[in-house]
Design a protein around this motif. Sequence first.
Motif, PDB file in Angstrom:
ATOM      1  N   ARG A  26       0.811  -1.249  -0.016  1.00 47.90           N
ATOM      2  CA  ARG A  26      -0.047  -0.074   0.163  1.00 47.90           C
ATOM      3  C   ARG A  26       0.912   1.476   0.227  1.00 47.90           C
ATOM      4  O   ARG A  26       0.522   2.132  -0.701  1.00 47.90           O
ATOM      5  N   ALA A  27       2.014   1.324   0.905  1.00 49.08           N
ATOM      6  CA  ALA A  27       2.719   2.373   1.087  1.00 49.08           C
ATOM      7  C   ALA A  27       3.405   2.804  -0.490  1.00 49.08           C
ATOM      8  O   ALA A  27       3.462   3.807  -1.029  1.00 49.08           O
ATOM      9  N   LEU A  28       4.102   1.458  -1.211  1.00 49.69           N
ATOM     10  CA  LEU A  28       4.423   1.837  -2.411  1.00 49.69           C
ATOM     11  C   LEU A  28       3.612   2.166  -3.527  1.00 49.69           C
ATOM     12  O   LEU A  28       3.968   3.355  -4.219  1.00 49.69           O
ATOM     13  N   SER A  29       2.615   1.683  -3.288  1.00 50.59           N
ATOM     14  CA  SER A  29       1.407   1.899  -4.176  1.00 50.59           C
ATOM     15  C   SER A  29       1.155   3.560  -4.211  1.00 50.59           C
ATOM     16  O   SER A  29       0.700   4.222  -5.250  1.00 50.59           O
ATOM     17  N   ALA A  30       1.252   4.156  -3.048  1.00 49.94           N
ATOM     18  CA  ALA A  30       0.945   5.493  -2.804  1.00 49.94           C
ATOM     19  C   ALA A  30       1.857   6.512  -3.438  1.00 49.94           C
ATOM     20  O   ALA A  30       1.527   7.521  -3.555  1.00 49.94           O
ATOM     21  N   LEU A  31       3.082   5.981  -3.764  1.00 52.80           N
ATOM     22  CA  LEU A  31       4.051   6.672  -4.607  1.00 52.80           C
ATOM     23  C   LEU A  31       3.845   7.001  -6.115  1.00 52.80           C
ATOM     24  O   LEU A  31       4.425   7.656  -6.665  1.00 52.80           O
ATOM     25  N   PHE A  32       3.025   6.303  -6.476  1.00 49.09           N
ATOM     26  CA  PHE A  32       2.751   6.247  -7.857  1.00 49.09           C
ATOM     27  C   PHE A  32       1.251   6.465  -8.453  1.00 49.09           C
ATOM     28  O   PHE A  32       0.496   6.222  -7.495  1.00 49.09           O
ATOM     29  N   PRO A  33       1.027   7.008  -9.617  1.00 47.91           N
ATOM     30  CA  PRO A  33      -0.204   7.578  -9.852  1.00 47.91           C
ATOM     31  C   PRO A  33      -1.465   6.098  -9.859  1.00 47.91           C
ATOM     32  O   PRO A  33      -2.437   6.514 -10.022  1.00 47.91           O
ATOM     33  N   PHE A  34      -1.051   5.047 -10.098  1.00 44.16           N
ATOM     34  CA  PHE A  34      -1.774   3.975 -10.481  1.00 44.16           C
ATOM     35  C   PHE A  34      -3.000   3.666  -9.375  1.00 44.16           C
ATOM     36  O   PHE A  34      -4.163   3.717  -9.741  1.00 44.16           O
ATOM     37  N   ARG A  35      -2.710   3.602  -8.281  1.00 43.69           N
ATOM     38  CA  ARG A  35      -3.632   3.346  -7.120  1.00 43.69           C
ATOM     39  C   ARG A  35      -4.737   4.566  -6.694  1.00 43.69           C
ATOM     40  O   ARG A  35      -5.889   4.381  -6.798  1.00 43.69           O
ATOM     41  N   PRO A  36      -4.133   5.880  -6.800  1.00 44.97           N
ATOM     42  CA  PRO A  36      -5.261   6.861  -6.589  1.00 44.97           C
ATOM     43  C   PRO A  36      -5.718   7.055  -7.862  1.00 44.97           C
ATOM     44  O   PRO A  36      -7.072   7.460  -7.685  1.00 44.97           O
TER      45      PRO A  36
END
Lengths: 445, 247
Positions: free
Chosen positions: A394-404
Amino acid sequence: MRWLLVKDLQILRRSPLLVALLVLYPIVLAVLIGFALSRGPDKPRVAVLNQVPESGNVISLGGEEIDASKYSKQLFEAVDPVRVSSRQEALEKVRDGEVLAALIVPSDLTAKLQSAVEPGTVEVFYNAEDPVKRQYVENTIEAQVRDANVALSRKFTEVAVSYIDLIVSGGDFSFLGRELDILGLIKSEALLRLAQENLPQTSVARAQVEEVIRFARLARENLDLSDDVLGSVGEPIRVKATVIEGGSTPLSSFAAAVAVTVTLMFVTLLLASGMLALEREENAFRRLVRGLVSRTALLGEKVGLAAACSAVLALVMLIGLALFIELEWSRLPLWVAGIVAGALAFGAMGVAIGAVTREVRAASLLAFMVSLPIAFLALVPSGSVSEGLYDVTRALSALFPFRPTLDAMDAALNDSGSMLGPLLHLLALTLGFGLIGRLAIRRLG
Amino acid sequence: MSRPLTASEPLVAARAEPVLEVVDVVKRYGRREALRGVSLTASRGERVAVIGPNGAGKTTLLSILAGDQKPDEGRISRSPSEIGWVPQQSALYGKLTVAENLRLFARLERRPDVQATVERMLDQTDLRDRAGDQVGQLSGGNRQRVNIAIGLLSAPAVLLLDEPSAALDPRQRQRLWEFIAGLADEGTTVIFSTHNVQEAERHAHQLVVLADGERLFGGSPAELEAAVGASGDFEAAFVSFLHDRGH
Ligand SMILES: Nc1ncnc2c1ncn2[C@@H]1O[C@H](COP(=O)(O)OP(=O)(O)O)[C@@H](O)[C@H]1O
Ligand SMILES: [Mg+2]
């Protein structure tokens, strides 16, 4: 800057093969990912609270015994069961995302089944966070319950049929340890007819007995038919499903959100990084930044170009999808907001990639190499990995635009939550990646 | 096109009019000094050759004059916006046609009359019948011409060319030097780099010899010949000239 945009569009128009690939690839990929998702994760973790005492596992029906644990064993083979000792604990695990669902089997289940008067109920709690995995668990549990129901209702029917047989034809029946001889409707009718004949012709009772005989015949004839009726009855176990945490999204529209996000990611990243790298590959970059265009404006132009192209494509794709799945047209402005915010963030990430590479090929390769892991990271279902690892994803995903972007699109398409959070997140990523790109292009010249 | 100039025709009339002054320019990459206090003065219509072996600092010097890099020390009299720049590798969009490339850069340079500027450049560089061809499909010589045309779009007082002849065949080379001579005759100061000493001698009024970022010599071809002491093989004499100075 306007002329740079015109120039880039001219270049794209003269690269039909590239553009066709750029459009088709993400669509094919989105479809494939959609397929992969609908198959669901292997053996999801499910919290199980079995309140039925060990001794209560055997249901005895009409002298026959059914072992209920046989069905729970089958269920446990399809999922990764996590034993819990209280309802509280089960719900907490669902809420924390540690398990995909919780199954609670109440202590009175077998007793209710045995009584055969009211259906027994099992409770299932799903984590609403991701409809893909929810559907998988839902299907798994429902399939097992259905199997158990079929077996149980067959038994019930057999027992009921034997009772009816007894009522119609008569015979021996043991009840609470006593042997009873049941008369049966056929014999009753015969006995009554005998009795009727012995009554005087004028007796009022003769007509009354005639009525009873007619009833007995009617009952016998109709009860014979009830076998079939009974066969179709039967949902001895009911599933009471509750979704925890947020709203629920039907799979198809969630898949649409995934498809749009995947498309945005690929088209924007490839275009932004590729078109910026092209400026350097063609050597024009140096000429441009010699006072013709500022570096910031050049990056802005690439972000704008890539975001505009991919946003149009994503919107067209979404409108196409809306022909097949139900989407709320009234939310169109929200779709556009999500798409534009996502496209800008991916565009900024794209120029950051383009800024550290000198050639279009290297830029495309790098864009590919980073995008797939980012997408898969963002789609890791909770409960499919350990809690600590899940937090890391989750933390890593938050660094890239895909998840948001996915969250924003899910919110826009399915009203699964507020859009404000994801939009602000995307804005922050746009600025962050824009800054990285700007610094990289200053350093690398 | 005017005929090529030779070393026997010194530029006299224009000497009086300095167009560009470069004073003690220093450029460092980390600890390495790519230019160690290089100076140079060029006049209107003058052709200046910056010569030296690979790695001497020719590209570094020209790209500093072009404003592509900042010097660590030193002074340059003219702003890069008044200087035309023709980098060694053509800086053009291969998917655009010759005319489209010219039009794009004319617009970015904010030329007052874009179409007239494009027409002028097509005529000046003799590219009119190639105007509709995509640059990616042009021969090296024609691509170089488009590259030069873009450097000339703003009609700059000074034109910088980095190794303009390096990728050309002898015929294309001949046409290039004719073109440059014509340009200089009309008043443009042309500064070009080359590692070919004989070429520099034939086509420049002034020679600046660089080696390891140091200016070893500045003067006319005749003066260089005198300094080098060439009898038969000038190239060999030049190499021993560099060698004697520790390069
Ligand atoms: N961007 C750079 N970073 C570090 N060193 C450089 C850079 N550009 C050039 N150099 C070094 O500066 C020296 C001069 O290079 P350059 O001006 O390209 O030489 P020339 O054009 O005469 O062949 C060379 O040693 C080269 O390695
Ligand atoms: Mg060089």
